[in-house]
Design a protein around this motif. Structure first.
Motif, PDB file in Angstrom:
ATOM      1  N   LYS A  18       0.850  -1.048   0.036  1.00 43.07           N
ATOM      2  CA  LYS A  18      -0.082  -0.044   0.005  1.00 43.07           C
ATOM      3  C   LYS A  18       0.936   1.399   0.015  1.00 43.07           C
ATOM      4  CE  LYS A  18      -4.043  -1.969   0.597  1.00 43.07           C
ATOM      5  NZ  LYS A  18      -4.975  -1.954  -0.701  1.00 43.07           N
ATOM      6  N   SER A  19       0.286   2.001  -0.474  1.00 44.79           N
ATOM      7  CA  SER A  19       1.240   3.564  -0.706  1.00 44.79           C
ATOM      8  C   SER A  19       0.210   4.766  -0.593  1.00 44.79           C
ATOM      9  CB  SER A  19       1.961   3.783  -2.069  1.00 44.79           C
ATOM     10  OG  SER A  19       2.288   4.836  -2.361  1.00 44.79           O
ATOM     11  N   ALA A  20       0.632   5.765   0.355  1.00 47.29           N
ATOM     12  CA  ALA A  20      -0.267   6.723   0.420  1.00 47.29           C
ATOM     13  C   ALA A  20      -0.288   7.692  -0.846  1.00 47.29           C
ATOM     14  CB  ALA A  20       0.446   7.664   1.620  1.00 47.29           C
ATOM     15  N   ASP A  37       3.395  -2.039 -11.138  1.00 45.57           N
ATOM     16  CA  ASP A  37       2.054  -1.359 -11.321  1.00 45.57           C
ATOM     17  C   ASP A  37       1.429  -0.855 -10.239  1.00 45.57           C
ATOM     18  OD1 ASP A  37       2.014  -2.583 -14.286  1.00 45.57           O
ATOM     19  OD2 ASP A  37       1.162  -4.328 -13.561  1.00 45.57           O
ATOM     20  N   SER A  38       0.553   0.212 -10.587  1.00 45.10           N
ATOM     21  CA  SER A  38      -0.360   0.946  -9.599  1.00 45.10           C
ATOM     22  C   SER A  38      -1.590   0.201  -9.720  1.00 45.10           C
ATOM     23  CB  SER A  38      -0.412   2.431  -9.731  1.00 45.10           C
ATOM     24  OG  SER A  38      -0.984   2.708 -10.891  1.00 45.10           O
ATOM     25  N   LEU A  39      -2.650   0.683  -9.139  1.00 49.72           N
ATOM     26  CA  LEU A  39      -3.828   0.185  -9.185  1.00 49.72           C
ATOM     27  C   LEU A  39      -4.575  -0.200 -10.491  1.00 49.72           C
ATOM     28  CD1 LEU A  39      -6.094  -1.099  -7.154  1.00 49.72           C
ATOM     29  CD2 LEU A  39      -7.318   1.205  -7.393  1.00 49.72           C
ATOM     30  N   ILE A  94      22.673  11.647 -13.865  1.00 51.22           N
ATOM     31  CA  ILE A  94      21.156  11.412 -13.556  1.00 51.22           C
ATOM     32  C   ILE A  94      20.625  11.691 -12.459  1.00 51.22           C
ATOM     33  CG2 ILE A  94      19.301  10.060 -14.330  1.00 51.22           C
ATOM     34  CD1 ILE A  94      21.050   8.298 -16.090  1.00 51.22           C
ATOM     35  N   THR A  95      19.789  12.765 -12.385  1.00 51.67           N
ATOM     36  CA  THR A  95      19.061  12.942 -10.823  1.00 51.67           C
ATOM     37  C   THR A  95      17.755  12.504 -11.003  1.00 51.67           C
ATOM     38  OG1 THR A  95      20.598  14.793 -10.415  1.00 51.67           O
ATOM     39  CG2 THR A  95      18.543  14.841  -9.181  1.00 51.67           C
ATOM     40  N   GLY A  96      17.377  11.694 -10.452  1.00 51.08           N
ATOM     41  CA  GLY A  96      15.944  11.096 -10.230  1.00 51.08           C
ATOM     42  C   GLY A  96      15.041  11.725  -8.888  1.00 51.08           C
ATOM     43  N   VAL A  97      14.132  12.380  -9.368  1.00 45.24           N
ATOM     44  CA  VAL A  97      13.109  12.894  -8.025  1.00 45.24           C
ATOM     45  C   VAL A  97      12.023  12.269  -7.788  1.00 45.24           C
ATOM     46  CG1 VAL A  97      12.147  14.876  -7.182  1.00 45.24           C
ATOM     47  CG2 VAL A  97      14.146  15.140  -8.540  1.00 45.24           C
ATOM     48  N   GLU A  98      11.884  11.518  -6.714  1.00 43.05           N
ATOM     49  CA  GLU A  98      10.493  10.792  -6.491  1.00 43.05           C
ATOM     50  C   GLU A  98       9.957  11.024  -5.157  1.00 43.05           C
ATOM     51  OE1 GLU A  98       7.610   8.605  -6.452  1.00 43.05           O
ATOM     52  OE2 GLU A  98       8.568   8.468  -8.280  1.00 43.05           O
ATOM     53  N   ILE A  99       8.622  11.283  -5.007  1.00 43.30           N
ATOM     54  CA  ILE A  99       7.872  11.689  -3.852  1.00 43.30           C
ATOM     55  C   ILE A  99       7.742  10.517  -2.788  1.00 43.30           C
ATOM     56  CG2 ILE A  99       5.446  11.681  -4.624  1.00 43.30           C
ATOM     57  CD1 ILE A  99       4.968  14.099  -3.132  1.00 43.30           C
ATOM     58  N   ASP A 100       7.433   9.429  -3.626  1.00 41.33           N
ATOM     59  CA  ASP A 100       6.976   8.165  -2.893  1.00 41.33           C
ATOM     60  C   ASP A 100       8.251   7.220  -2.424  1.00 41.33           C
ATOM     61  OD1 ASP A 100       5.791   5.844  -1.815  1.00 41.33           O
ATOM     62  OD2 ASP A 100       4.304   5.636  -3.431  1.00 41.33           O
ATOM     63  N   GLU A 101       8.550   7.193  -1.094  1.00 44.79           N
ATOM     64  CA  GLU A 101       9.797   6.469  -0.651  1.00 44.79           C
ATOM     65  C   GLU A 101       9.523   5.010  -0.894  1.00 44.79           C
ATOM     66  OE1 GLU A 101      12.910   6.680   3.070  1.00 44.79           O
ATOM     67  OE2 GLU A 101      10.970   7.696   3.192  1.00 44.79           O
ATOM     68  N   GLN A 146      -0.180   9.878 -10.243  1.00 44.24           N
ATOM     69  CA  GLN A 146      -0.766   9.232  -9.106  1.00 44.24           C
ATOM     70  C   GLN A 146      -1.744   8.397  -9.536  1.00 44.24           C
ATOM     71  OE1 GLN A 146      -1.716  12.387  -6.429  1.00 44.24           O
ATOM     72  NE2 GLN A 146       0.341  12.884  -5.670  1.00 44.24           N
ATOM     73  N   ASP A 147      -1.490   7.020  -9.772  1.00 43.69           N
ATOM     74  CA  ASP A 147      -2.135   5.968 -10.547  1.00 43.69           C
ATOM     75  C   ASP A 147      -2.479   6.648 -12.000  1.00 43.69           C
ATOM     76  OD1 ASP A 147      -3.674   3.500 -10.705  1.00 43.69           O
ATOM     77  OD2 ASP A 147      -5.486   4.435 -10.082  1.00 43.69           O
ATOM     78  N   THR A 148      -3.621   7.006 -12.156  1.00 45.29           N
ATOM     79  CA  THR A 148      -3.975   7.534 -13.590  1.00 45.29           C
ATOM     80  C   THR A 148      -4.059   9.019 -13.816  1.00 45.29           C
ATOM     81  OG1 THR A 148      -6.518   7.169 -13.587  1.00 45.29           O
ATOM     82  CG2 THR A 148      -5.088   5.540 -14.481  1.00 45.29           C
ATOM     83  N   GLN A 149      -3.919   9.664 -12.613  1.00 41.72           N
ATOM     84  CA  GLN A 149      -4.253  11.152 -12.406  1.00 41.72           C
ATOM     85  C   GLN A 149      -2.871  11.811 -12.607  1.00 41.72           C
ATOM     86  OE1 GLN A 149      -7.228  12.269 -12.365  1.00 41.72           O
ATOM     87  NE2 GLN A 149      -7.947  10.102 -12.547  1.00 41.72           N
ATOM     88  N   MET A 150      -2.883  13.203 -13.189  1.00 40.62           N
ATOM     89  CA  MET A 150      -1.616  13.936 -13.401  1.00 40.62           C
ATOM     90  C   MET A 150      -1.841  15.394 -12.369  1.00 40.62           C
ATOM     91  SD  MET A 150      -0.798  13.727 -17.258  1.00 40.62           S
ATOM     92  CE  MET A 150       0.855  14.263 -16.921  1.00 40.62           C
ATOM     93  N   PRO A 151      -1.106  15.606 -11.410  1.00 41.05           N
ATOM     94  CA  PRO A 151      -1.205  16.528 -10.591  1.00 41.05           C
ATOM     95  C   PRO A 151      -1.343  18.134 -11.513  1.00 41.05           C
ATOM     96  CG  PRO A 151       0.561  15.272  -9.878  1.00 41.05           C
ATOM     97  CD  PRO A 151       0.360  14.518 -11.350  1.00 41.05           C
TER      98      PRO A 151
END
Length: 220
Positions: A18-20, A37-39, A94-101, A146-151
């Protein structure tokens, strides 16, 4: 491996978390390949790797190979980083930025992201990172879902301006978007119209089923 062979008949999920941010994350053997994969959508490897590989080909592997600095906003399992290193033979940083640890933990454990050379992973919100960084980049890859949504911030003036400021002259933006309905089409048309004569913008619709790619070159 038996699971890998069996996955040519049907997908086999070997890990779930599970992921927030992404609701549900799954590592799955699918057609002999390990994917993340996500949901409701592919996050890394699988179709997403094919999409971003096409985008890199549109820009040109030979050109990218000589880039000194690349920024990846939205890492997930790290498939585009893998493509850059293994297929493009990119030697730059290469710098990778990811919000989800959580997703980075999975990328390290199942996809070997942490053993790829010249890669720095930053756990941060992409919006916050582009505000803080002092570096300029030859290539900025934006692949944030975030799954199929784009911020919504991805399409706002402030973020677009800041990303363009961080891009070197003759550098490229590769922006992966998802188009599910007419509203998304209009959003992308508005995004495209934002760029003036100092940029060369190309839009590639229907990359896989629902993805639309932008390549944007900064001319001045």
């Amino acid at each position: 491996m038996f699971q890998r062979l069996l996955s040519f008949l049907f997908p086999i999920t070997i890990y779930q978390k599970k992921s927030a941010f992404s609701k549900n994350l799954e590592v799955t053997w699918n057609n002999g390949q390990l994917v993340l994969d996500s949901l409701n959508t592919n996050y890394s490897y699988g179709s997403l790797q094919r999409i971003l590989r096409k985008g890199l080909k549109y820009i040109g592997f030979e050109r990218i190979k000589n880039f000194d600095s690349i920024l990846v906003l939205g890492v997930a399992g790290g498939s585009v980083i893998k493509t850059l290193v293994d297929e493009v033979a990119c030697k730059g940083k290469i710098t990778g930025v990811e919000i989800d640890e959580n997703v980075i933990e999975i990328a390290n454990q199942y996809f070997g992201l942490n053993v790829i050379p010249n890669v720095e992973i930053v756990i941060d919100d992409a919006f916050e990172f582009v505000l803080k960084t002092k570096e300029k980049y030859d290539l900025i890859i934006i692949d944030i879902f975030q799954d199929t949504q784009m911020p919504s911030f991805l399409f706002q003036d402030f973020f677009i301006n800041r990303v363009n400021f961080l891009l070197k002259v003759n550098g490229f933006i590769l922006f992966n978007t998802m188009v599910l309905d007419q509203k998304d089409k209009e959003r992308n048309q508005e995004y495209r119209s934002w760029f003036n004569k100092n940029y060369s913008v190309r839009m590639y619709p229907k990359v896989e089923e629902h993805n639309e790619l932008f390549t944007i070159k900064k001319l001045a």
